[in-house]
Design a protein around this motif. Structure first.
Motif, short mmCIF file in Angstrom:
data_model
loop_
_atom_site.label_atom_id
_atom_site.label_comp_id
_atom_site.label_asym_id
_atom_site.label_seq_id
_atom_site.Cartn_x
_atom_site.Cartn_y
_atom_site.Cartn_z
N TYR A 8 -11.30 -8.53 32.47
CA TYR A 8 -11.27 -9.98 32.50
C TYR A 8 -11.35 -10.54 31.10
O TYR A 8 -11.99 -9.96 30.21
N ARG A 9 -10.72 -11.69 30.92
CA ARG A 9 -10.88 -12.40 29.65
C ARG A 9 -12.29 -12.97 29.58
O ARG A 9 -12.77 -13.59 30.52
N GLY A 10 -12.97 -12.77 28.53
CA GLY A 10 -14.32 -13.30 28.38
C GLY A 10 -15.35 -12.21 28.54
O GLY A 10 -15.14 -11.06 28.19
N ASP A 11 -16.50 -12.58 29.12
CA ASP A 11 -17.63 -11.68 29.22
C ASP A 11 -17.33 -10.55 30.21
O ASP A 11 -16.96 -10.81 31.33
N LEU A 12 -17.52 -9.31 29.79
CA LEU A 12 -17.35 -8.15 30.67
C LEU A 12 -18.69 -7.46 30.87
O LEU A 12 -18.81 -6.26 30.77
N GLY A 13 -19.71 -8.21 31.13
CA GLY A 13 -21.04 -7.66 31.30
C GLY A 13 -21.24 -7.09 32.68
O GLY A 13 -20.31 -6.76 33.39
N ALA A 14 -22.50 -7.06 33.11
CA ALA A 14 -22.83 -6.44 34.37
C ALA A 14 -22.26 -7.20 35.56
O ALA A 14 -21.96 -6.66 36.59
N GLU A 15 -22.13 -8.57 35.41
CA GLU A 15 -21.63 -9.35 36.53
C GLU A 15 -20.14 -9.18 36.72
O GLU A 15 -19.63 -9.33 37.82
N ARG A 16 -19.41 -8.91 35.68
CA ARG A 16 -17.95 -8.75 35.78
C ARG A 16 -17.51 -7.46 35.10
O ARG A 16 -17.04 -7.49 33.96
N PRO A 17 -17.68 -6.34 35.75
CA PRO A 17 -17.26 -5.08 35.12
C PRO A 17 -15.74 -4.96 35.12
O PRO A 17 -15.05 -5.62 35.88
N ALA A 18 -15.23 -4.14 34.21
CA ALA A 18 -13.80 -3.88 34.18
C ALA A 18 -13.39 -3.09 35.43
O ALA A 18 -14.23 -2.51 36.11
N ALA A 19 -12.11 -3.10 35.73
CA ALA A 19 -11.61 -2.44 36.95
C ALA A 19 -10.68 -1.30 36.59
O ALA A 19 -9.73 -1.47 35.82
N LEU A 20 -10.96 -0.14 37.16
CA LEU A 20 -10.06 1.01 37.10
C LEU A 20 -9.44 1.17 38.49
O LEU A 20 -10.15 1.10 39.49
N VAL A 21 -8.14 1.36 38.56
CA VAL A 21 -7.49 1.44 39.86
C VAL A 21 -6.73 2.74 40.01
O VAL A 21 -6.23 3.30 39.03
N ARG A 22 -6.70 3.23 41.25
CA ARG A 22 -5.86 4.38 41.61
C ARG A 22 -5.11 4.01 42.88
O ARG A 22 -5.63 3.28 43.73
#
Length: 413
Positions: A8-22
């Motif tokens: 996500y653009r902006g804060d990637l802290g605990a509330e908005r983790p990055a996403a890995l997809v398969r």
């Protein structure tokens, strides 16, 4: 595993983790061209629902959906943690962010979020229930829904293939030829439960040979158990009739045993085996090793179990069952044995009463055996002197006719 990494653009802290997809159905040819849309729960106060995310991606052919809750969530998210590292090429430093793994599955429904309520109103009750299960159902309900849809697709494919194949056969052979084939199959099915028939025989006793009913070894084994019948006196016969230890056919024939010792012994053996067959037909599930008792020779017990029972699987074990088809087979052998006893004419009504059959059933089997059926007065004292049916085996044999059609069944509302 085909994967595309984004954040996500902006804060990637605990509330908005990055996403890995398969992607569950294989690798993507050009994953870098995909665009993703993320949805999050509006309930930010609930401790579990506030972390719920839905990830959506669309290609030219399919729409993919993944989420971090429910039945499709990957168990690896709870067993380990994922991180995404972002490398700054200028400074050579990497920033590490929390990440979640999403399992992207193809969405087979027509529309994820219906835009027009008119389309929803046109759906059937079953379709509306399915939509509710998709959105709010439990994991078990969703699995059942998926399984039902897959089965529906499979049954449609099979139905289409069968219809096409049937049309091709009808075009190739024609309706008349197919009806003749079905009639021939019916005849062959009935014949499978009858004793071997020798249509080219020159004498009635050779049409259904005695050796096909009892082999020489089996016939010899009947000598000991049949001895009591051969030596029975009038008082013994009356006592057996009072005790009902034998069927009506056998009790009546015991009154007319030949005086000649050899013929008397032969008829006694036939009557003992016929009586055993009728008693065996009254059983349903064979649970004992020797169902007809210890006095029955081992070779006869083995013949009954092998030739007149069918195997069935019940409660984790294999059982011998006297099915309806096996009872019809026993009836056919009883009729043929009675013909050999009574000079190839026998009272079918007496056998019908002994075997507890409907008249139409035993007459169908008699006609399949190529007997001529006629009416006659029964033996006085049996079934109130009712009209009896006689079955006669004579040459030439009647032409075997295939069943014209099934009996009409009563319609149920």
């Amino acid at each position: 595993m085909a994967a595309a990494t984004w954040r996500y653009r902006g804060d990637l802290g605990a509330e908005r983790p990055a996403a890995l997809v398969r992607f569950a159905n294989g690798r993507l040819r050009s994953p870098e061209s995909l665009r993703f849309t993320a949805y999050r729960s509006r309930d930010t106060t609930h401790p579990r629902k506030r972390h719920r995310r839905i990830l959506v991606s669309e290609t030219e052919r399919l729409c993919y959906v993944g989420h971090n809750f429910g039945s499709g969530v990957m168990k690896c998210n709870s067993l380990c943690r994922y991180f995404v590292g972002v490398l700054d090429k200028d400074s050579g430093q990497m920033e590490v962010y929390n990440a979640e793994m999403f399992n992207m599955q193809p969405l087979l429904s027509d529309n994820l979020i219906p835009d027009d309520t008119k389309d929803y109103q046109k759906k059937s009750y079953r379709e509306k229930v399915d939509l509710c299960i998709e959105a709010f159902g439990t994991s078990k309900q969703k699995r059942a829904l998926s399984s039902r849809r897959m089965n529906a697709v499979g049954s449609d494919i099979v139905s289409t293939a069968v219809t096409k194949a049937a049309a091709n056969i009808i075009d190739a052979k024609g309706v008349t030829a197919l009806m003749q084939d079905v009639a021939q199959d019916d005849v062959q099915t009935v014949s499978a439960f009858l004793p071997p028939c020798h249509e080219d025989a020159d004498r009635p006793e050779h049409v259904y040979k005695f050796e096909d009913i009892l082999s020489p070894a089996e016939y010899e084994a009947l000598r000991v158990p049949a001895a009591a019948l051969a030596s029975a006196t009038a008082e013994d016969i009356a006592k057996r009739a009072e005790e009902r230890s034998h069927c009506s056919f056998v009790l009546e024939e015991l009154k007319f045993l030949p005086a000649d010792e050899k013929s008397r012994d032969h008829k006694a053996r036939c009557l003992w085996f016929l009586d055993t067959l009728i008693k065996f037909s009254h059983l349903k599930v064979i649970k004992k090793k020797h169902p007809m008792g210890p006095e029955c020779p081992h070779i006869i017990s083995r013949k009954l179990m092998k030739n007149f029972t069918s195997l069935t699987y019940n409660n984790g074990s294999v059982q011998n069952l006297v099915s309806a088809s096996m009872k019809a087979k026993i009836t056919a052998y009883v009729i043929v044995l009675a013909l050999h006893i009574n000079n190839f004419q026998t009272d079918l009504t007496v056998l019908q009463n002994d075997m507890k059959l409907q008249e139409s059933r035993i007459l169908d089997i008699a006609k399949a055996l190529r007997l001529k059926v006629s009416k006659a007065k029964g033996v006085p004292g049996l079934e109130s002197d009712q009209n009896h049916k006689l079955g006669t085996l004579s040459l030439p044999l009647p032409v075997q006719k295939a069943p014209v059609g099934q009996r009409k069944r009563k319609k149920m509302n």
